[in-house]
Design a protein around this motif. Structure first.
Motif, PDB file in Angstrom:
ATOM      1  N   PHE A  54       0.672  -0.973   0.003  1.00 54.25           N
ATOM      2  CA  PHE A  54      -0.230  -0.474  -0.141  1.00 54.25           C
ATOM      3  C   PHE A  54       0.705   1.495  -0.062  1.00 54.25           C
ATOM      4  N   MET A  55       1.842   1.222   0.707  1.00 53.48           N
ATOM      5  CA  MET A  55       2.553   2.407   0.395  1.00 53.48           C
ATOM      6  C   MET A  55       3.115   2.542  -0.701  1.00 53.48           C
ATOM      7  N   GLN A  56       3.992   1.322  -1.239  1.00 55.67           N
ATOM      8  CA  GLN A  56       4.390   2.034  -2.359  1.00 55.67           C
ATOM      9  C   GLN A  56       3.989   2.365  -3.600  1.00 55.67           C
ATOM     10  N   THR A  57       2.760   2.300  -3.502  1.00 56.03           N
ATOM     11  CA  THR A  57       1.554   2.251  -4.644  1.00 56.03           C
ATOM     12  C   THR A  57       1.131   4.170  -4.303  1.00 56.03           C
ATOM     13  N   TYR A  58       1.250   4.460  -3.079  1.00 57.05           N
ATOM     14  CA  TYR A  58       1.258   5.696  -2.258  1.00 57.05           C
ATOM     15  C   TYR A  58       2.245   6.614  -2.920  1.00 57.05           C
ATOM     16  N   TYR A  59       2.967   5.814  -2.423  1.00 57.06           N
ATOM     17  CA  TYR A  59       4.449   6.696  -2.705  1.00 57.06           C
ATOM     18  C   TYR A  59       4.105   7.069  -3.986  1.00 57.06           C
ATOM     19  N   ASP A  60       4.236   5.722  -5.229  1.00 57.85           N
ATOM     20  CA  ASP A  60       4.294   5.439  -6.920  1.00 57.85           C
ATOM     21  C   ASP A  60       3.853   6.628  -6.681  1.00 57.85           C
ATOM     22  N   ASP A  61       2.330   6.937  -7.002  1.00 58.82           N
ATOM     23  CA  ASP A  61       1.251   7.920  -7.381  1.00 58.82           C
ATOM     24  C   ASP A  61       1.485   8.916  -6.808  1.00 58.82           C
ATOM     25  N   HIS A  62       1.728   9.587  -5.338  1.00 60.27           N
ATOM     26  CA  HIS A  62       2.156  10.504  -5.389  1.00 60.27           C
ATOM     27  C   HIS A  62       2.788  11.776  -4.606  1.00 60.27           C
ATOM     28  N   LEU A  63       3.898  10.781  -4.493  1.00 60.41           N
ATOM     29  CA  LEU A  63       5.234  11.315  -4.138  1.00 60.41           C
ATOM     30  C   LEU A  63       6.674  10.882  -4.692  1.00 60.41           C
ATOM     31  N   ARG A  64       6.371  10.323  -5.600  1.00 61.40           N
ATOM     32  CA  ARG A  64       7.530   9.754  -6.396  1.00 61.40           C
ATOM     33  C   ARG A  64       8.425  11.454  -7.096  1.00 61.40           C
ATOM     34  N   ASP A  65       7.101  11.887  -8.014  1.00 61.21           N
ATOM     35  CA  ASP A  65       7.625  12.561  -8.506  1.00 61.21           C
ATOM     36  C   ASP A  65       7.120  14.390  -7.609  1.00 61.21           C
ATOM     37  N   LEU A  66       7.476  14.283  -6.322  1.00 61.27           N
ATOM     38  CA  LEU A  66       7.018  15.874  -5.123  1.00 61.27           C
ATOM     39  C   LEU A  66       8.106  16.473  -6.164  1.00 61.27           C
ATOM     40  N   GLY A  67       9.529  16.405  -5.649  1.00 59.86           N
ATOM     41  CA  GLY A  67      10.449  17.249  -5.983  1.00 59.86           C
ATOM     42  C   GLY A  67       9.853  17.391  -7.198  1.00 59.86           C
ATOM     43  N   PRO A  68      10.229  17.428  -8.825  1.00 61.69           N
ATOM     44  CA  PRO A  68      10.099  17.988 -10.393  1.00 61.69           C
ATOM     45  C   PRO A  68       8.910  18.474 -10.071  1.00 61.69           C
ATOM     46  N   ARG A  69       7.795  18.329  -9.499  1.00 64.13           N
ATOM     47  CA  ARG A  69       6.265  19.004  -9.579  1.00 64.13           C
ATOM     48  C   ARG A  69       6.843  20.627  -8.368  1.00 64.13           C
ATOM     49  N   THR A  70       7.261  20.178  -7.465  1.00 63.39           N
ATOM     50  CA  THR A  70       7.774  21.409  -6.629  1.00 63.39           C
ATOM     51  C   THR A  70       8.615  22.785  -7.075  1.00 63.39           C
TER      52      THR A  70
END
Length: 100
Positions: A54-70
């Motif tokens: 669950f945590m891996q899926t959440y990370y992949d869907d929401h947090l992986r590209d957080l740096g570039p989006r920010t």
């Protein structure tokens, strides 16, 4: 008024206890399977492999590209703020935006 209740038979305390023990016993009998099934389902969810997935899926869907989006959001905000500030500045002081 207490005379009205004197003629009313009340069950002996022993009978009251047995009646309530039957009620609580029956409730426990009805609720125990439901509670066990619920507990088993939650234990499945909180097992290490399920929770990790669950945590891996959440990370992949929401947090992986957080740096570039920010970073993109900050650059866009900076440009927008600069453009708004520049548009408020008198031309004599700031000059034309296109010349800049």
């Amino acid at each position: 008024q207490s005379e009205a209740y004197e003629g009313t038979p009340s069950p002996p305390p022993k009978l009251k206890m047995s009646h309530w023990s039957l009620v609580t016993g029956r409730m426990k009998e009805l609720l125990e399977p439901v509670l066990n099934r619920t507990r088993d389902r939650w234990q499945w969810f909180w097992s290490p492999s399920t929770f990790r997935g669950f945590m891996q899926t959440y990370y992949d869907d929401h947090l992986r590209d957080l740096g570039p989006r920010t970073k993109a959001w900050l650059l866009k905000s900076k440009e927008s703020l600069f453009n708004k500030t520049h548009s408020l500045c008198p031309r004599i002081v700031c000059g034309d935006k296109d010349q800049g």
